[in-house]
Each structure stands twice: as structure tokens, then as C-alpha cells.
Design a protein around this motif. Structure first.
Motif, PDB file in Angstrom:
ATOM      1  N   SER A  77      -4.336  -2.752   5.718  1.00  0.00           N
ATOM      2  CA  SER A  77      -3.320  -3.984   5.902  1.00  0.00           C
ATOM      3  C   SER A  77      -2.722  -3.326   3.923  1.00  0.00           C
ATOM      4  CB  SER A  77      -4.043  -5.168   5.256  1.00  0.00           C
ATOM      5  OG  SER A  77      -4.996  -4.832   4.037  1.00  0.00           O
ATOM      6  N   SER A  78      -1.700  -4.083   3.424  1.00  0.00           N
ATOM      7  CA  SER A  78      -1.296  -3.408   1.855  1.00  0.00           C
ATOM      8  C   SER A  78      -2.053  -4.277   1.127  1.00  0.00           C
ATOM      9  CB  SER A  78       0.181  -4.081   1.804  1.00  0.00           C
ATOM     10  OG  SER A  78       0.086  -4.922   1.659  1.00  0.00           O
ATOM     11  N   GLY A  79      -2.220  -3.573  -0.423  1.00  0.00           N
ATOM     12  CA  GLY A  79      -3.007  -4.172  -1.531  1.00  0.00           C
ATOM     13  C   GLY A  79      -3.586  -3.926  -1.914  1.00  0.00           C
ATOM     14  N   ASP A  80      -4.369  -3.999  -3.082  1.00  0.00           N
ATOM     15  CA  ASP A  80      -5.172  -3.247  -3.264  1.00  0.00           C
ATOM     16  C   ASP A  80      -6.601  -2.634  -2.751  1.00  0.00           C
ATOM     17  OD1 ASP A  80      -4.228  -3.317  -7.268  1.00  0.00           O
ATOM     18  OD2 ASP A  80      -4.539  -5.186  -5.810  1.00  0.00           O
TER      19      ASP A  80
END
Length: 260
Positions: free
Chosen positions: A92-95
Motif C-alpha cells: 500500500s501507499s503511505g509512510d
């Protein structure tokens, strides 16, 4: 009587962040905190999604500039077994990374950023009484001030101001636990040790007793043990009790053999 849109109880991370977010919406906010900062508190290992929240509140740049311990995952051990999760190994995207922080410093950075943004904060100020009226809340403070607020946000954490006031506390079905913890100079010199991850260790004898080891960027770490008092009590002082259990775990004994 001081009139505001929202009164926030507590200036820890949740209180400082919600105050900043509400202030960004052009609401008049006042935050009250019963203690003076900086103050010692635990809960020091962040998760990557915290970065999104810090970014939204406008705090991330200040946090990144301090130099907290980089964190990219979590490791788990029991006896001589060791496994780890890398937060960057995701679809997934994100930090995928975050920090491990000394909360006294971290919390003060956050609330100072909220103050810079225009949030009014009163330290050394406790909530004495709360009166719920038809269209507003009347809050009586320990500094003899009364605040008239349209809304109230309880960010008091362990203080549980509103649950206590409104009788909302429900006893947990879990057995009560006790924790022994401190900060130490860890002096860890094992080459393969990964300071970028929190280490969670299960007690070698009691599988429902666990330890945290959270390294900081200054060579110190937070160490603690959590479990039922009957399994932790050795009729010794707090420091000796913590040492006793830590050194029962083979990996922790090896890592912290030179700690002070």
C-alpha cells in the motif's frame, strides 16, 4: 468568563494535534494541561501512520528536525528465537518509517508547535468541575478561571476526566497488569542489533508476560516489563524486580549485559 468554541483537556500528542487541527478550521480553541512540560511519560515507539497525522497538524517538520531515532519496523523474540517485520515491505501507499521518541521532548515539541500556530495553552491547570448546560459547557479550572465552551474534547489519556465525571468507566474483563520500566544507558555493542526496530520479547517462562526495548538516538533506551503482579513480584525493589526479569530473557541479557 472566557468563551471559546472548543476546550481541549490535556496537552499530550492527542491534545496538541486536535487543538492544532481545530485551530486550522478557524475555531477558537483553548487547551488546558494539569502538568508543566517537559514531563516524563512512556509510550515512545510510533507507528508509520502517525506521520500522516503529524503532517496534517503541521508538526512533522519540527519532529523530523530534532533527530529522533529512525524506526522502520518491529522485532519479536522468545528465548533464542527472533523474527522481525519491516514496515517498508508493503503493497500500500503511505509512510513506511517513523520514529522512536523520548516523550518528554516529543510532547513538548508538539504542543509548542500548536502554540506557534495560535492555540492558547494553560499549563499547571487542572479541570475542577464540568457543568453541562443546554447550549454550552461550563468548565471550572484550578486557576480560578471559568471557561464557557460549545464543545469539550477529552484528551486527558490516563486522567480520564470525562469518563470519571460522567460515570462512563467500565471495568475491564482482562486481569489487571503491572509494569516496571525505566530509561537506561544501554551500551549495546552487538553488531547485528537493529536499533531501527522496537524489540518485543516474551518472558521465557510466562508467555503472557512481555518486555519492550525501545532504543533512542542518544545511546539510551526505554526498557519495561508488563504482566500480572503475581508473576512479576519477587519481593524486591522496583529496580531489582525489573533487572531480575530482564536478565531471565536470553536475548535481553545478552544485549543489556553492559547497560547501566
Amino acid at each position: 468568563m472566557h468563551c471559546v468554541d472548543v476546550l481541549v483537556i490535556g496537552a499530550g500528542p492527542s491534545g496538541s494535534i486536535v487543538s492544532a487541527l481545530l485551530n486550522k478550521q478557524k475555531l477558537k480553541v483553548i487547551c488546558v494541561e494539569k502538568e508543566k512540560f517537559p514531563r516524563f511519560v512512556i509510550g515512545e515507539s510510533l507507528l508509520p501512520n502517525c506521520m500522516n497525522i503529524l503532517r496534517e497538524a503541521g508538526f512533522l517538520k519540527a519532529v523530523e528536525s530534532y533527530g529522533f531515532q529512525y524506526k522502520n519496523g518491529a522485532a519479536f523474540s522468545w528465548r533464542d528465537e527472533y523474527r522481525y517485520f519491516d514496515f517498508c515491505d508493503k503493497s500500500s501507499s503511505g509512510d513506511g518509517t517513523t520514529f522512536q521518541v523520548q516523550r518528554a521532548i516529543f510532547d513538548e515539541i508538539l504542543i509548542n508547535e500548536a502554540i506557534k500556530q495560535g492555540v492558547e495553552v494553560n499549563f499547571n491547570t487542572a479541570v475542577e468541575d464540568i457543568v453541562f448546560l443546554d447550549k454550552y459547557v461550563e468548565v471550572h479550572l484550578s486557576n480560578n478561571q471559568t471557561i464557557k465552551a460549545k464543545y469539550i474534547v477529552d484528551a486527558s489519556g490516563y486522567g480520564r476526566v470525562l469518563p470519571r465525571k460522567l460515570g462512563l468507566e467500565v471495568q475491564s474483563s482482562l486481569s489487571s497488569k503491572k509494569a516496571y520500566f525505566t530509561h537506561i544507558q544501554d551500551n549495546i555493542n552487538e553488531i547485528l542489533y537493529d536499533r531501527n526496530k522496537i524489540l518485543i520479547t516474551t518472558h521465557p517462562e510466562f508467555r503472557d508476560v512481555w518486555f519492550w526495548l525501545i532504543p533512542f538516538s542518544n545511546g539510551r533506551c526505554s526498557i519495561g516489563v508488563v504482566g500480572e503482579e503475581s508473576k512479576l513480584n519477587i519481593n524486591a525493589n522496583d529496580e531489582d524486580t525489573l533487572k531480575h526479569h530482564v536478565y531471565l530473557a536470553p536475548m535481553l541479557k545478552r544485549l543489556l549485559n553492559n547497560a547501566s
